[in-house]
Design an enzyme around this catalytic site. Structure first.
Site, PDB file in Angstrom:
ATOM      1  N   HIS A  82       0.848  -1.206   0.000  1.00 53.25           N
ATOM      2  CA  HIS A  82       0.000   0.000   0.000  1.00 53.25           C
ATOM      3  C   HIS A  82       0.876   1.246   0.000  1.00 53.25           C
ATOM      4  O   HIS A  82       1.853   1.333   0.726  1.00 53.25           O
ATOM      5  CB  HIS A  82      -0.900   0.004   1.239  1.00 53.25           C
ATOM      6  CG  HIS A  82      -1.947   1.070   1.179  1.00 53.25           C
ATOM      7  ND1 HIS A  82      -3.186   0.852   0.632  1.00 53.25           N
ATOM      8  CD2 HIS A  82      -1.932   2.365   1.563  1.00 53.25           C
ATOM      9  CE1 HIS A  82      -3.889   1.957   0.688  1.00 53.25           C
ATOM     10  NE2 HIS A  82      -3.151   2.907   1.254  1.00 53.25           N
ATOM     11  N   ASP A 161     -14.085   3.597   7.461  1.00 54.27           N
ATOM     12  CA  ASP A 161     -13.021   4.379   6.814  1.00 54.27           C
ATOM     13  C   ASP A 161     -13.541   5.056   5.553  1.00 54.27           C
ATOM     14  O   ASP A 161     -13.211   6.205   5.269  1.00 54.27           O
ATOM     15  CB  ASP A 161     -11.811   3.503   6.485  1.00 54.27           C
ATOM     16  CG  ASP A 161     -10.814   4.291   5.648  1.00 54.27           C
ATOM     17  OD1 ASP A 161     -10.282   5.281   6.170  1.00 54.27           O
ATOM     18  OD2 ASP A 161     -10.620   3.960   4.468  1.00 54.27           O
ATOM     19  N   ARG A 168     -13.172  13.556   5.795  1.00 52.88           N
ATOM     20  CA  ARG A 168     -11.872  14.219   6.005  1.00 52.88           C
ATOM     21  C   ARG A 168     -11.436  14.960   4.750  1.00 52.88           C
ATOM     22  O   ARG A 168     -10.844  16.044   4.826  1.00 52.88           O
ATOM     23  CB  ARG A 168     -10.814  13.171   6.382  1.00 52.88           C
ATOM     24  CG  ARG A 168     -10.986  12.634   7.791  1.00 52.88           C
ATOM     25  CD  ARG A 168     -10.160  11.376   7.993  1.00 52.88           C
ATOM     26  NE  ARG A 168      -8.752  11.593   7.716  1.00 52.88           N
ATOM     27  CZ  ARG A 168      -7.942  10.684   7.167  1.00 52.88           C
ATOM     28  NH1 ARG A 168      -8.397   9.483   6.844  1.00 52.88           N
ATOM     29  NH2 ARG A 168      -6.683  10.962   6.957  1.00 52.88           N
ATOM     30  N   SER A 183      -6.639   4.819   8.931  1.00 53.45           N
ATOM     31  CA  SER A 183      -7.368   4.658   7.676  1.00 53.45           C
ATOM     32  C   SER A 183      -6.724   3.554   6.831  1.00 53.45           C
ATOM     33  O   SER A 183      -7.396   2.622   6.368  1.00 53.45           O
ATOM     34  CB  SER A 183      -7.350   5.999   6.928  1.00 53.45           C
ATOM     35  OG  SER A 183      -7.683   5.840   5.583  1.00 53.45           O
ATOM     36  N   LYS A 187      -8.050  -0.767   6.519  1.00 54.52           N
ATOM     37  CA  LYS A 187      -8.365  -1.410   5.232  1.00 54.52           C
ATOM     38  C   LYS A 187      -7.465  -2.620   4.999  1.00 54.52           C
ATOM     39  O   LYS A 187      -7.886  -3.656   4.506  1.00 54.52           O
ATOM     40  CB  LYS A 187      -8.146  -0.422   4.077  1.00 54.52           C
ATOM     41  CG  LYS A 187      -9.276   0.560   3.926  1.00 54.52           C
ATOM     42  CD  LYS A 187      -9.028   1.506   2.778  1.00 54.52           C
ATOM     43  CE  LYS A 187      -7.914   2.463   3.065  1.00 54.52           C
ATOM     44  NZ  LYS A 187      -8.139   3.852   2.764  1.00 54.52           N
TER      45      LYS A 187
HETATM   46  N1  URA Z   1      -4.588   6.788   2.017  1.00 52.36           N
HETATM   47  C1  URA Z   1      -5.592   6.267   2.758  1.00 52.36           C
HETATM   48  O1  URA Z   1      -6.108   5.202   2.459  1.00 52.36           O
HETATM   49  N2  URA Z   1      -6.008   6.935   3.834  1.00 52.36           N
HETATM   50  C2  URA Z   1      -5.468   8.113   4.215  1.00 52.36           C
HETATM   51  O2  URA Z   1      -5.895   8.662   5.211  1.00 52.36           O
HETATM   52  C3  URA Z   1      -4.426   8.651   3.428  1.00 52.36           C
HETATM   53  C4  URA Z   1      -3.990   7.973   2.329  1.00 52.36           C
END
Ligand code: URA
Length: 434
Positions: A82, A161, A168, A183, A187
């Protein structure tokens, strides 16, 4: 428990308990806590921060707000990757077929573009017919059959999220360490991989502008991942200028394919090899990162990574011929050079501005509902440290609308600053956190 009291508690700089955080997350997910109260809470968190325990509680509560994917019927050690988001970040496009070609099972959930940063799913849609809206069953079958599948984040995966991120994004509360860490990790934990390799970006194109904040974020996420029983490591990489040269969906696909053919930009290749070697080691396909790196170089050389990409595109309904015939990818109608107004060494590129130029051209979303133009964007010809003469091309711009082209070009030229004396090239890898 009342949300009002929790907002006040955080506003006054106090620590929220696990139960209070869970009450807030589950209540917000179910729609019992309204957006305006949650906005006040995220702003309070932004100013007062959260400690490690609060961040962990927020992560776990968001991860459990929906389905937790069970990947146990996929053979082997599943490794996810990620990125915290950047400009020109097409890493997943090249990296996932590279590691899959080495037998690392890639079962990945990806997202769409956000703000000035691009998303893997949008880029992949440059392949006619390709879809990430596939069932869980097909997703798992594809991984077992060909070693790779990428799926869009389903509504049932970390829905807290999904909702919180959208909030946000419009309340100026994205760039907070605890909110980003929770966040991303919620995930990743819900998506079920056994090991996670994170690419934490730092610089003017990243959410974490300062290097020490990026290291802080990396350490926090690695701790959460390992604490949850997933082997997690993080690479901190430069995002003070776009990664590689291409910015824009189909243009980035083209650059990723060039990379798999052995003609990738130096920084981009380096990032793929660094992240890839950590993934290969985490999947226990190599003893150490040095050995993994050699193996990854080999799958580029012998073409097996490129063939794996074609196989993957076809398995998800896309036209695999595009992998071998780049002229069939979406192409803009206006292609122009951008001549430099100055002479000198490039000292700085305001990286998020380059992302915004691509957005102006139509390559990103202005609102959640916007359609994107896959063909537009920029291909840089010069990067930090390069010498440029006045009138020499800084980049090639790809557009479908001359008004948008004019606006993007004007903004692009303002993003560069020059120096009369030589400027050192940027170091791409800033460090590794394990
Ligand atoms: N990527 C994400 O999935 N969440 C964030 O808060 C910032 C970047």
């Amino acid at each position: 428990m009342r949300m009002y009291d929790l907002i006040m508690k955080k506003r006054n700089g106090n620590v929220l308990s696990d139960e209070e955080i869970d009450f807030m997350v589950q209540g917000y997910t179910k729609g019992e806590i309204p957006d305006y109260q949650m906005s006040a809470m995220t702003m309070a968190i932004f100013f007062q921060g959260m400690n490690e325990q609060e961040t962990l509680a927020l992560t776990m509560s968001m991860a459990h707000s929906g389905d937790m994917l069970d990947l146990s019927d996929i053979n082997g050690i599943k490794v996810d990757k990620h990125s915290t988001g950047g400009v020109g970040d097409k890493t997943s496009l090249a990296l996932t077929p590279m590691v899959a070609a080495l037998g690392v099972p890639v079962a990945k959930m990806s997202g769409r573009g956000l703000g000035h940063t691009g998303g893997t799913i949008d880029k992949l849609e440059s392949f006619t017919g390709f879809s990430t809206a596939i069932s869980e069953e097909r997703f798992k079958n594809n991984v077992n059959r060909i070693g790779i599948a990428i799926m869009g984040q389903t509504a049932d995966l970390a829905p807290a999220d999904k909702k919180l991120y959208a909030l946000r994004d419009v309340t100026a509360t994205v760039d907070n360490m605890s909110l980003i860490a929770s966040s991303i990790m919620s995930k990743k934990l819900a998506a079920g991989a056994d090991a996670i390799v994170l690419d934490v970006k730092t610089g003017s194109g990243a959410f974490m502008k300062a290097e020490e904040d990026a290291f802080g974020l990396a350490k926090e996420m690695v701790k959460i991942g390992n604490g949850a029983g997933r082997k997690t490591s993080a690479v901190i990489s430069d995002m003070d200028q776009p990664l590689g040269f291409a910015v824009g969906n189909a243009l980035e696909v083209r650059e990723a394919i060039d990379t798999l053919r052995g003609n990738g930009p130096e920084d981009f290749v380096e990032l793929c090899l660094t992240l890839g070697s950590h993934m290969v080691v985490a999947a226990q396909k190599a003893q150490n990162v040095e050995e993994a790196r050699v193996m990854l170089e080999k799958v580029i050389e012998d073409g097996s990574a490129l063939d794996k990409l074609a196989e993957f595109i076809e398995a998800q309904g896309g036209d695999k011929e595009l992998v071998y015939h780049l002229d069939k990818l979406p192409m803009a109608s206006i292609i122009e050079e951008i001549p430099s107004l100055m002479e000198g060494y490039i000292e700085h590129i305001e990286c998020d501005e380059i992302g915004i130029c691509s957005l102006i051209l139509g390559g990103g979303r202005e609102t959640k509902e916007s359609d994107i133009d896959l063909s537009v964007g920029l291909v840089l010809r010069k990067k930090v440290g390069d010498f440029v003469r006045k009138g020499e091309s800084l980049a090639v711009i790809h557009a479908n609308d001359s008004e948008k082209l004019r606006n993007a070009k004007e903004r692009f030229l303002k993003a560069y600053t020059f120096s009369e004396t030589p400027v050192a090239k940027k170091k791409l890898i800033k460090g590794i956190v394990t």
